[in-house]
Write a protein that holds these residues in place. Structure first.
Motif, mmCIF file in Angstrom:
data_model
loop_
_atom_site.group_PDB
_atom_site.id
_atom_site.type_symbol
_atom_site.label_atom_id
_atom_site.label_comp_id
_atom_site.label_asym_id
_atom_site.label_seq_id
_atom_site.Cartn_x
_atom_site.Cartn_y
_atom_site.Cartn_z
ATOM 1 N N MET A 169 19.315 40.306 31.596
ATOM 2 C CA MET A 169 19.503 40.542 33.029
ATOM 3 C C MET A 169 18.195 40.286 33.766
ATOM 4 N N LYS A 170 18.320 39.614 34.905
ATOM 5 C CA LYS A 170 17.165 39.269 35.728
ATOM 6 C C LYS A 170 17.481 39.610 37.174
ATOM 7 N N GLN A 171 16.489 40.065 37.927
ATOM 8 C CA GLN A 171 16.757 40.438 39.308
ATOM 9 C C GLN A 171 15.496 40.289 40.163
ATOM 10 N N ARG A 172 15.736 40.104 41.455
ATOM 11 C CA ARG A 172 14.641 40.095 42.423
ATOM 12 C C ARG A 172 15.069 40.902 43.633
ATOM 13 N N SER A 173 14.157 41.670 44.189
ATOM 14 C CA SER A 173 14.423 42.419 45.407
ATOM 15 C C SER A 173 13.152 42.459 46.233
ATOM 16 N N GLY A 174 13.278 42.880 47.482
ATOM 17 C CA GLY A 174 12.103 42.999 48.328
ATOM 18 C C GLY A 174 11.866 41.778 49.195
ATOM 19 N N GLY A 175 10.761 41.810 49.926
ATOM 20 C CA GLY A 175 10.444 40.763 50.877
ATOM 21 C C GLY A 175 9.655 39.623 50.271
ATOM 22 N N PRO A 176 9.211 38.693 51.114
ATOM 23 C CA PRO A 176 8.428 37.561 50.618
ATOM 24 C C PRO A 176 7.050 38.000 50.143
ATOM 25 N N SER A 177 6.476 37.223 49.274
ATOM 26 C CA SER A 177 5.119 37.496 48.810
ATOM 27 C C SER A 177 4.155 37.164 49.943
ATOM 28 N N GLU A 178 3.381 38.134 50.358
ATOM 29 C CA GLU A 178 2.422 37.909 51.434
ATOM 30 C C GLU A 178 1.287 38.905 51.341
ATOM 31 N N GLU A 179 0.128 38.488 51.803
ATOM 32 C CA GLU A 179 -1.065 39.320 51.826
ATOM 33 C C GLU A 179 -1.766 39.118 53.167
ATOM 34 N N PRO A 180 -2.494 40.133 53.648
ATOM 35 C CA PRO A 180 -3.198 39.991 54.929
ATOM 36 C C PRO A 180 -4.160 38.809 54.961
ATOM 37 N N ASP A 181 -4.737 38.461 53.811
ATOM 38 C CA ASP A 181 -5.728 37.386 53.776
ATOM 39 C C ASP A 181 -5.238 36.181 52.977
ATOM 40 N N ASP A 182 -3.929 35.900 53.036
ATOM 41 C CA ASP A 182 -3.379 34.798 52.248
ATOM 42 C C ASP A 182 -3.554 33.432 52.908
ATOM 43 N N GLY A 183 -4.136 33.392 54.103
ATOM 44 C CA GLY A 183 -4.381 32.119 54.761
ATOM 45 C C GLY A 183 -3.201 31.551 55.517
ATOM 46 N N GLU A 184 -2.062 32.228 55.487
ATOM 47 C CA GLU A 184 -0.886 31.743 56.198
ATOM 48 C C GLU A 184 -0.952 32.152 57.671
ATOM 49 N N ASP A 185 -0.226 31.411 58.508
ATOM 50 C CA ASP A 185 -0.117 31.747 59.920
ATOM 51 C C ASP A 185 0.909 32.857 60.072
ATOM 52 N N HIS A 186 0.463 34.083 60.265
ATOM 53 C CA HIS A 186 1.371 35.224 60.319
ATOM 54 C C HIS A 186 2.158 35.307 61.617
ATOM 55 N N ALA A 187 1.897 34.361 62.532
ATOM 56 C CA ALA A 187 2.732 34.290 63.737
ATOM 57 C C ALA A 187 4.105 33.710 63.410
ATOM 58 N N ALA A 188 4.222 33.014 62.266
ATOM 59 C CA ALA A 188 5.517 32.490 61.819
ATOM 60 C C ALA A 188 6.307 33.635 61.193
ATOM 61 N N TRP A 189 7.586 33.752 61.571
ATOM 62 C CA TRP A 189 8.409 34.862 61.084
ATOM 63 C C TRP A 189 8.650 34.728 59.590
ATOM 64 N N ALA A 190 8.593 35.851 58.914
ATOM 65 C CA ALA A 190 8.932 35.922 57.491
ATOM 66 C C ALA A 190 9.691 37.216 57.265
ATOM 67 N N GLY A 191 10.592 37.206 56.306
ATOM 68 C CA GLY A 191 11.369 38.410 56.033
ATOM 69 C C GLY A 191 12.576 38.102 55.174
#
Length: 239
Positions: A169-191
């Motif tokens: 059995m395999k499963q995934r739950s929760g939101g996207p992988s993200e960190e405050p300093d991950d270099g991504e543009d956090h103005a783009a919606w994620a969820g």
């Protein structure tokens, strides 16, 4: 990922392990039962005549078995049972889509289980109860509202079961992988966009007289806020 079998949690964990993202593997017996009890359709796979065959089938979990039914007139499932050919049975629940800030990191929330083993016919003295359990899982309460099975229908039906001994059995739950300093543009919606399923309003058949009341089994199904109860107490978490 390795794990120590828990004698109180059912059969020991299988030798086969998940290699891709092994941290998503679980040997939690309650989680397995919860998945199997929430879904209605699985996919049965077997190699027949040198050709891989996969067929979607309704099923029910009864204790530590998955119960299926087939026709005595033929079918690869019955042939696999008669020759003790190994089979695989897979069940998946898609729980939501995970929107990350890149397509590469986007994912799904899901629960999936694959059972491997040998199909075996349910003994004759248990077949009626197993068939009723399957009916009650797919259409709870319906058996009490309609005529019983005729002898010819019973003779044409074979009930099979697959032990939940070798399960991954395999499963995934929760939101996207993200960190405050991950270099991504956090103005783009994620969820996460959860997937919620429900039964719609029933539609009467063409030969059902106008004004015929919708039976209790259908009303209960279409107004239920949660999946039907499990078929035994084996799924209940320990106190």
């Amino acid at each position: 990922m390795t794990s120590t079998p828990n004698p109180s949690a059912g059969p020991a964990a299988p030798v086969r392990r998940i290699r891709r993202l092994p941290d998503r593997e679980t040997v939690d017996r309650f989680a397995l039962h919860e998945l199997l009890d929430a879904e209605l359709v699985g996919h049965l796979a077997v190699v027949a005549g040198g050709v891989p065959v996969v067929v979607p089938m309704g099923y029910a979990r009864v204790g530590e078995h998955v119960v299926l039914h087939g026709s005595t007139g033929g079918g690869f499932a019955l042939r696999a049972a008669s020759t003790r050919t190994p089979v695989a049975f897979a069940v998946t629940s898609l729980d939501g889509l995970v929107y990350a800030r890149s397509l590469f990191d986007s994912s799904m929330n899901y629960r999936s289980a694959t059972v491997q083993g040998v199909l075996e016919p349910v003994p004759d003295d248990e077949a009626d109860a197993a068939l009723l359990a399957l009916s009650e899982r797919l259409m709870p309460g319906r058996a009490a509202e309609v005529r019983g099975m005729r002898r010819k229908e019973v003779a044409a039906t074979r009930v099979l079961r697959l032990a939940l001994d070798d399960v991954v059995m395999k499963q995934r739950s929760g939101g996207p992988s993200e960190e405050p300093d991950d270099g991504e543009d956090h103005a783009a919606w994620a969820g996460v966009v959860p997937l919620v399923r429900r039964w719609a309003a029933p539609i009467a058949s063409g030969l059902t007289p106008p004004g015929t009341p919708v039976p209790e089994s259908v009303r209960a199904l279409t107004t239920a806020q949660s999946p039907p109860a499990t078929l035994d107490e084996a799924s209940e978490p320990a106190a």
